[in-house]
Design a protein around this motif. Structure first.
Motif, PDB file in Angstrom:
ATOM      1  N   ARG A  15       0.815  -1.223   0.000  1.00 47.32           N
ATOM      2  CA  ARG A  15       0.000   0.000   0.000  1.00 47.32           C
ATOM      3  C   ARG A  15       0.848   1.273   0.000  1.00 47.32           C
ATOM      4  NH1 ARG A  15      -5.465  -0.655   3.561  1.00 47.32           N
ATOM      5  NH2 ARG A  15      -6.209  -2.562   2.594  1.00 47.32           N
ATOM      6  N   HIS A  16       1.812   1.343  -0.878  1.00 50.07           N
ATOM      7  CA  HIS A  16       2.690   2.507  -1.015  1.00 50.07           C
ATOM      8  C   HIS A  16       3.531   2.757   0.236  1.00 50.07           C
ATOM      9  CE1 HIS A  16       0.488   3.220  -4.691  1.00 50.07           C
ATOM     10  NE2 HIS A  16      -0.641   3.260  -3.997  1.00 50.07           N
ATOM     11  N   MET A  17       3.777   1.722   1.014  1.00 47.13           N
ATOM     12  CA  MET A  17       4.623   1.785   2.203  1.00 47.13           C
ATOM     13  C   MET A  17       5.722   0.740   2.063  1.00 47.13           C
ATOM     14  SD  MET A  17       1.850   1.870   5.300  1.00 47.13           S
ATOM     15  CE  MET A  17       0.271   1.359   4.625  1.00 47.13           C
ATOM     16  N   GLN A  18       6.836   0.935   2.756  1.00 46.66           N
ATOM     17  CA  GLN A  18       7.879  -0.078   2.859  1.00 46.66           C
ATOM     18  C   GLN A  18       7.723  -0.745   4.218  1.00 46.66           C
ATOM     19  OE1 GLN A  18       9.028  -0.749  -0.358  1.00 46.66           O
ATOM     20  NE2 GLN A  18      10.586  -1.656   0.890  1.00 46.66           N
ATOM     21  N   ILE A  19       7.555  -2.049   4.194  1.00 43.98           N
ATOM     22  CA  ILE A  19       7.374  -2.832   5.419  1.00 43.98           C
ATOM     23  C   ILE A  19       8.626  -3.680   5.650  1.00 43.98           C
ATOM     24  CG2 ILE A  19       5.968  -4.561   6.601  1.00 43.98           C
ATOM     25  CD1 ILE A  19       4.464  -1.928   6.003  1.00 43.98           C
ATOM     26  N   GLU A  20       9.167  -3.600   6.852  1.00 44.18           N
ATOM     27  CA  GLU A  20      10.326  -4.407   7.229  1.00 44.18           C
ATOM     28  C   GLU A  20       9.843  -5.567   8.092  1.00 44.18           C
ATOM     29  OE1 GLU A  20      14.410  -2.839   8.471  1.00 44.18           O
ATOM     30  OE2 GLU A  20      13.383  -3.266  10.377  1.00 44.18           O
ATOM     31  N   LEU A  35       6.019  -6.788  11.635  1.00 39.59           N
ATOM     32  CA  LEU A  35       5.931  -6.098  10.353  1.00 39.59           C
ATOM     33  C   LEU A  35       5.830  -4.605  10.656  1.00 39.59           C
ATOM     34  CD1 LEU A  35       3.405  -8.497   8.588  1.00 39.59           C
ATOM     35  CD2 LEU A  35       5.911  -8.542   8.501  1.00 39.59           C
ATOM     36  N   ASN A  36       6.920  -3.883  10.388  1.00 40.01           N
ATOM     37  CA  ASN A  36       7.017  -2.471  10.733  1.00 40.01           C
ATOM     38  C   ASN A  36       7.135  -1.604   9.489  1.00 40.01           C
ATOM     39  OD1 ASN A  36       7.232  -2.917  13.606  1.00 40.01           O
ATOM     40  ND2 ASN A  36       9.263  -3.714  13.181  1.00 40.01           N
ATOM     41  N   ARG A  37       6.391  -0.514   9.448  1.00 37.62           N
ATOM     42  CA  ARG A  37       6.542   0.460   8.367  1.00 37.62           C
ATOM     43  C   ARG A  37       7.823   1.237   8.638  1.00 37.62           C
ATOM     44  NH1 ARG A  37       2.495   5.334   6.371  1.00 37.62           N
ATOM     45  NH2 ARG A  37       3.818   5.909   4.599  1.00 37.62           N
ATOM     46  N   VAL A  38       8.715   1.303   7.636  1.00 33.94           N
ATOM     47  CA  VAL A  38      10.012   1.937   7.852  1.00 33.94           C
ATOM     48  C   VAL A  38      10.289   3.099   6.895  1.00 33.94           C
ATOM     49  CG1 VAL A  38      11.074  -0.084   8.921  1.00 33.94           C
ATOM     50  CG2 VAL A  38      11.168   0.191   6.434  1.00 33.94           C
ATOM     51  N   ASP A  39       9.386   3.411   5.985  1.00 34.14           N
ATOM     52  CA  ASP A  39       9.644   4.483   5.020  1.00 34.14           C
ATOM     53  C   ASP A  39       9.420   5.879   5.586  1.00 34.14           C
ATOM     54  OD1 ASP A  39       6.902   3.521   4.934  1.00 34.14           O
ATOM     55  OD2 ASP A  39       6.567   4.954   3.329  1.00 34.14           O
ATOM     56  N   THR A  40       9.009   5.997   6.815  1.00 36.82           N
ATOM     57  CA  THR A  40       8.767   7.296   7.434  1.00 36.82           C
ATOM     58  C   THR A  40       9.943   7.767   8.276  1.00 36.82           C
ATOM     59  OG1 THR A  40       7.736   6.246   9.334  1.00 36.82           O
ATOM     60  CG2 THR A  40       6.274   6.908   7.535  1.00 36.82           C
ATOM     61  N   GLY A  41      10.990   6.970   8.369  1.00 40.40           N
ATOM     62  CA  GLY A  41      12.151   7.331   9.175  1.00 40.40           C
ATOM     63  C   GLY A  41      12.177   6.673  10.548  1.00 40.40           C
ATOM     64  N   PRO A  45       4.845  -0.040  13.991  1.00 39.56           N
ATOM     65  CA  PRO A  45       4.299  -1.403  13.925  1.00 39.56           C
ATOM     66  C   PRO A  45       2.971  -1.476  13.165  1.00 39.56           C
ATOM     67  CG  PRO A  45       4.195  -0.554  16.166  1.00 39.56           C
ATOM     68  CD  PRO A  45       4.869   0.483  15.347  1.00 39.56           C
ATOM     69  N   MET A  46       2.937  -2.342  12.159  1.00 36.59           N
ATOM     70  CA  MET A  46       1.726  -2.567  11.376  1.00 36.59           C
ATOM     71  C   MET A  46       1.073  -3.892  11.744  1.00 36.59           C
ATOM     72  SD  MET A  46       1.023  -0.152   9.252  1.00 36.59           S
ATOM     73  CE  MET A  46       1.786   1.390   9.600  1.00 36.59           C
ATOM     74  N   GLY A  47       1.881  -4.882  12.107  1.00 41.56           N
ATOM     75  CA  GLY A  47       1.326  -6.179  12.447  1.00 41.56           C
ATOM     76  C   GLY A  47       2.377  -7.099  13.032  1.00 41.56           C
ATOM     77  N   ILE A  48       1.905  -8.205  13.555  1.00 42.31           N
ATOM     78  CA  ILE A  48       2.786  -9.248  14.073  1.00 42.31           C
ATOM     79  C   ILE A  48       2.214 -10.593  13.644  1.00 42.31           C
ATOM     80  CG2 ILE A  48       1.603  -9.290  16.307  1.00 42.31           C
ATOM     81  CD1 ILE A  48       4.329 -10.045  17.558  1.00 42.31           C
TER      82      ILE A  48
END
Length: 86
Positions: A15-20, A35-41, A45-48
């Protein structure tokens, strides 16, 4: 004290995000993949994933398809990583 393993598995788009994907494992809890969003700097946390189930976190989108789409994106990422490793 239980032995603990932690490693970054890699990143994938969703969804236009980078997830690590970060895996943490120990003898007490077992394996968990954050599952962490990392493109914001910072890591948001988005999920586990625990016991093969995805649980969305507070910062994840709340629409009906979020869980299905995030799991599908993670599964595609994991299949790609597995294919590269073999």
């Amino acid at each position: 004290m239980a032995a603990r393993t932690a490693m970054i598995l890699g990143t994938f788009p969703w969804r236009h995000m980078q997830i690590e994907a970060d895996m943490i494992a120990n003898e007490v809890v077992g394996e968990a993949i954050w599952l962490n969003r990392v493109d914001t700097g910072s890591a948001t946390p988005m999920g586990i994933i625990r016991d093969n189930h995805l649980y969305l976190m507070t910062f994840a989108p709340t629409d009906d398809l979020a869980t299905i789409q995030l799991r599908a994106a993670f599964n595609a990422f994991r299949a790609e990583v597995s294919e590269l490793a073999s």
